[in-house]
Each structure stands twice: as C-alpha cells, then as structure tokens.
Design an enzyme around this catalytic site. Sequence first.
Site, PDB file in Angstrom:
ATOM      1  N   TYR A 133     -24.263 -14.390 -42.107  1.00 17.68           N
ATOM      2  CA  TYR A 133     -24.912 -13.261 -41.435  1.00 17.68           C
ATOM      3  C   TYR A 133     -23.933 -12.192 -40.936  1.00 17.68           C
ATOM      4  O   TYR A 133     -24.341 -11.244 -40.288  1.00 17.68           O
ATOM      5  CB  TYR A 133     -25.717 -13.769 -40.233  1.00 17.68           C
ATOM      6  CG  TYR A 133     -27.106 -14.258 -40.577  1.00 17.68           C
ATOM      7  CD1 TYR A 133     -27.308 -15.363 -41.390  1.00 17.68           C
ATOM      8  CD2 TYR A 133     -28.226 -13.610 -40.069  1.00 17.68           C
ATOM      9  CE1 TYR A 133     -28.581 -15.814 -41.685  1.00 17.68           C
ATOM     10  CE2 TYR A 133     -29.505 -14.058 -40.367  1.00 17.68           C
ATOM     11  CZ  TYR A 133     -29.670 -15.161 -41.173  1.00 17.68           C
ATOM     12  OH  TYR A 133     -30.944 -15.599 -41.458  1.00 17.68           O
ATOM     13  N   LYS A 190     -24.278 -28.224 -46.641  1.00 18.65           N
ATOM     14  CA  LYS A 190     -24.356 -28.369 -48.097  1.00 18.65           C
ATOM     15  C   LYS A 190     -22.938 -28.628 -48.591  1.00 18.65           C
ATOM     16  O   LYS A 190     -22.427 -27.947 -49.477  1.00 18.65           O
ATOM     17  CB  LYS A 190     -24.987 -27.089 -48.683  1.00 18.65           C
ATOM     18  CG  LYS A 190     -25.371 -27.174 -50.137  1.00 18.65           C
ATOM     19  CD  LYS A 190     -26.481 -28.168 -50.448  1.00 18.65           C
ATOM     20  CE  LYS A 190     -26.609 -28.329 -51.955  1.00 18.65           C
ATOM     21  NZ  LYS A 190     -27.512 -29.441 -52.328  1.00 18.65           N
ATOM     22  N   ASP A 223     -30.910 -29.765 -48.225  1.00 21.44           N
ATOM     23  CA  ASP A 223     -32.076 -29.905 -49.122  1.00 21.44           C
ATOM     24  C   ASP A 223     -32.831 -31.201 -48.799  1.00 21.44           C
ATOM     25  O   ASP A 223     -34.060 -31.217 -48.677  1.00 21.44           O
ATOM     26  CB  ASP A 223     -31.660 -29.833 -50.608  1.00 21.44           C
ATOM     27  CG  ASP A 223     -30.464 -30.698 -50.966  1.00 21.44           C
ATOM     28  OD1 ASP A 223     -29.812 -31.255 -50.052  1.00 21.44           O
ATOM     29  OD2 ASP A 223     -30.172 -30.829 -52.172  1.00 21.44           O
ATOM     30  N   ASP A 247     -32.049 -20.803 -39.964  1.00 22.18           N
ATOM     31  CA  ASP A 247     -33.153 -19.845 -40.108  1.00 22.18           C
ATOM     32  C   ASP A 247     -34.255 -20.441 -40.970  1.00 22.18           C
ATOM     33  O   ASP A 247     -35.434 -20.444 -40.611  1.00 22.18           O
ATOM     34  CB  ASP A 247     -32.619 -18.548 -40.734  1.00 22.18           C
ATOM     35  CG  ASP A 247     -33.730 -17.544 -40.978  1.00 22.18           C
ATOM     36  OD1 ASP A 247     -34.541 -17.329 -40.069  1.00 22.18           O
ATOM     37  OD2 ASP A 247     -33.795 -16.985 -42.099  1.00 22.18           O
ATOM     38  N   ASP A 251     -38.384 -22.126 -39.926  1.00 26.24           N
ATOM     39  CA  ASP A 251     -39.705 -21.678 -40.409  1.00 26.24           C
ATOM     40  C   ASP A 251     -40.463 -22.875 -40.986  1.00 26.24           C
ATOM     41  O   ASP A 251     -41.657 -23.045 -40.759  1.00 26.24           O
ATOM     42  CB  ASP A 251     -39.569 -20.602 -41.496  1.00 26.24           C
ATOM     43  CG  ASP A 251     -39.671 -19.173 -40.952  1.00 26.24           C
ATOM     44  OD1 ASP A 251     -39.205 -18.936 -39.813  1.00 26.24           O
ATOM     45  OD2 ASP A 251     -40.200 -18.296 -41.665  1.00 26.24           O
TER      46      ASP A 251
HETATM   47  C1  IPM Z   1     -35.136 -15.038 -37.287  1.00 22.47           C
HETATM   48  C2  IPM Z   1     -35.259 -13.913 -38.297  1.00 22.47           C
HETATM   49  C3  IPM Z   1     -33.944 -13.144 -38.422  1.00 22.47           C
HETATM   50  C4  IPM Z   1     -32.886 -14.124 -38.898  1.00 22.47           C
HETATM   51  C5  IPM Z   1     -34.023 -11.909 -39.353  1.00 22.47           C
HETATM   52  C6  IPM Z   1     -35.061 -10.922 -38.893  1.00 22.47           C
HETATM   53  C7  IPM Z   1     -32.700 -11.230 -39.498  1.00 22.47           C
HETATM   54  O1  IPM Z   1     -35.683 -14.400 -39.517  1.00 22.47           O
HETATM   55  O2  IPM Z   1     -34.804 -14.759 -36.122  1.00 22.47           O
HETATM   56  O3  IPM Z   1     -35.396 -16.186 -37.626  1.00 22.47           O
HETATM   57  O4  IPM Z   1     -32.745 -14.357 -40.102  1.00 22.47           O
HETATM   58  O5  IPM Z   1     -32.190 -14.664 -38.048  1.00 22.47           O
HETATM   59 MN    MN Z   2     -36.275 -16.488 -39.440  1.00 22.37          MN
END
Ligand code: IPM
Ligand code: MN
Length: 352
Positions: A133, A190, A223, A247, A251
Amino acid sequence: MKKRIAVIPGDGIGVEVIAEAVKVIHASGAVVETTQFDWGANRYLADGVTVPADGFRMLGRDFDAILVGAFGDPRVPSNIHAKEILLGMRFQMDLYANVRPVRLLDASLCPLKGVEPKDVDFVVIRENTEGSYTDAGGVFKHGTPDEIAIQEDINTRKGVERIIRYAFDYCERHTKSDGTQRKQVLMSDKSNAMTHAGGLWQRVFKEVGEEYPQITSQHMFIDALCMQIVRDPRQFDVIVTNNMFGDIVTDLAASLQGGLGMAASGNIRPEKTSMFEPVHGSAPLIAGENIANPFGAILTGAMMLNHLGIANESGKIEAAVLEAVRQKKTTQDIGGSLSTQQAGDWVAKHLG
Ligand code: IPM
Ligand code: MN
Ligand code: NAD
C-alpha cells in the site's frame, strides 16, 4: 474529562451511517464532544482540497479519536481523495495496527450451517502502514506495448515486528465474548511464493512468539486461511497479517458476521490519536437511499468509546445492537425492514 472526537463522514453511505453512529454515541450518555469535517469527494470537487494544510497534525493535536465513514465516489475515478485522506491518515499518523474484530451476534446472520455466535469470535490484526500500500513503484513506457508496471511490497523489520508484537499483546490482554482468555496468535502470509517478505515475517513471528510462552503460535498460508475461515471459523482467535491480505480476509470474514454492514474496525497507534471506521466502503449503488446498515458504524463508535476508556456506554451500545439484531429491528441486508435512520433510532432508544 470530555473526550474530543473528530468526525469525518466522507462519501456515499459513509455520511448516512456516521450520522447514526454519532446519534447513538450522544444518546448513550458518553461525555464526548464531536466536531464534523467535510473532507471527501464533494469538498475535493468543489475546491480541489483533499486534506487541508496541516490537517493530520491538527487531528493528532486537537482530538482524542477520529470517527470516519468511507471514501469513494464515482465522480472521482482516480480515487485520489480516498488515497490522500484515508491512507494519508493511516500512514502519516502512523496508525499501524488495523484491528478488525470478527464477531457473530446472532446465528441468523451467518451463512454457514450450524454456526453459533460463540463459534465466530476472532480478531484480525492487519498491518496498516506498509506492504503493497505504500505506492512505491511506478509505470514505465506508459500506454505502449512495452509498458511495465511495478508495485512494490515493502516490509520493514520495524513494521513487521511491531504489528506482530501488537497481536501478541492484544491476545494477552483480551478475552473472548464468553469471558475466556484469548490464547492463540496465527500469522498468515504467502511465504511459500513471496519468499523475501514472507521470510522476514516468519523469522520475526518465531522470535516474538518466544517471548509469549503462554500463547500458542500458529501459521497458515493466506489461501488456506481463506478456506479454513469458511470451513470452520471456530479455530481462530487472533490473526496477524500484512496490509493487503488483511484487507481481503476481513471482507471475507465480514460475511460470517452478516455482511459488510456489520463489521467494525480501529486504526490504532497506541497512546496517540487513533481512527475508527466501519470496514465497508461508500457503496455508491445504495448511497442516498436510507437503506445502508448503520450497525457496523455504530459498533465502530462503541469500539472507539471503549478505546477512550468510556467502557460503560460502549457496552450499552453493543448490547442495544445485539438486541436490535435479535428482534430484527434492522435494515434489509440482514433481514429487517427498517431504514438506516430507523435502525439508528431503535438502537438510540434502547440503550438500557
Ligand atoms: C478498507 C478499504 C481500503 C483498504 C481502500 C478504500 C483503500 O478497502 O479500509 O478495507 O484497502 O484499506
Ligand atoms: Mn477493504
Ligand atoms: P463497499 O463496501 O462500498 O460495498 C460492497 C458491497 O457491500 C456493496 O454491494 C454494498 O452495497 C454492500 N454494503 C457495504 N456496506 C454496506 C452497508 N453498510 N449496508 C448495506 N450494504 C452494504 O465496497 P466497494 O463496492 O468495493 O467500493 C465502493 C467504494 O468504496 C469504492 O470507491 C471503494 O474504493 C470505496 N471503499 C472505501 C473504503 C473506506 O473508505 N474505508 C472501504 C472499502 C471501499
């Protein structure tokens, strides 16, 4: 003493869900003072400013915590404002630990069969200031058939060590929701393919883990971790990983909690002003409809209060959200029929 909170709702549903979180925080009786900032796509499109001069220094100096919505707007395809505001805060304020709890409040929210709340109760500690990042890299021979795009993955000894240590310290200091001591830290990488970065993570994890003999150290490739989180989330306690894997996996993990609308996070720099935001983004497709789930943002508010030592009010908020979920006083995404505002109002009125 009154805690000072900077509120940056941002874009899209960020504005809608943060309004509910702020409403609930005040209704809880927490002794805080909130100050709103208009940083986001509208401001950027109006005057070209993403972060006003000295903005991060001001946040660190004048506030005890920052509550953020989300950034991302189809009118700003470059996403430059999100990068400068959100990643800017994380990097420039050195908020190195992104703490993302994964907790199932009610069995009805989990898409997995036979899984109860006690089975989904882990936390992902995501490195938040380096990895892929950092924007290190570049494009060479842009737009030609010979184009080269390089995106570097930066892993410093200092950065890797402090996030791994944070994970062990977190494990040592926290219990699960049922009151039992947390006792396992799993590092995910990884390192079978990305040997340079992974090698550093492996060595540091082993070294730091030896300082915590009472905590079990475990490792899983990222993975395999994704597969195991879905197959059997009971195995996980504290997970530490790099910026990008963290990240992605959060999700995935959010879906075990009822979706992105339920997931909270804190961007922590110990002893300094830290920033709290729901895990989800600005969801442009549902923005402005008053249907976004505000619970991730409200739980983020509770997490922030707890961080500030306002534990009683934080607990009241969490309990009210839990009750709302049980009684289906929720938005549509998790099975209810309330609007964003109605769901926020319900929580605000049921704070015990
Ligand atoms: C998160 C988001 C951010 C990230 C994006 C918007 C840059 O997805 O906070 O999870 O990847 O960290
Ligand atoms: Mn995110
Ligand atoms: P997103 O999280 O905005 O949405 C993903 C999916 O989840 C969509 O279907 C959305 O409708 C749903 N969703 C998200 N939050 C919800 C909520 N509270 N209630 C109900 N449904 C919800 O991710 P995306 O679509 O990949 O990204 C949209 C924009 O947000 C992009 O510009 C992205 O860069 C940005 N983003 C910002 C942040 C942040 O600022 N922290 C985080 C993630 C994405």
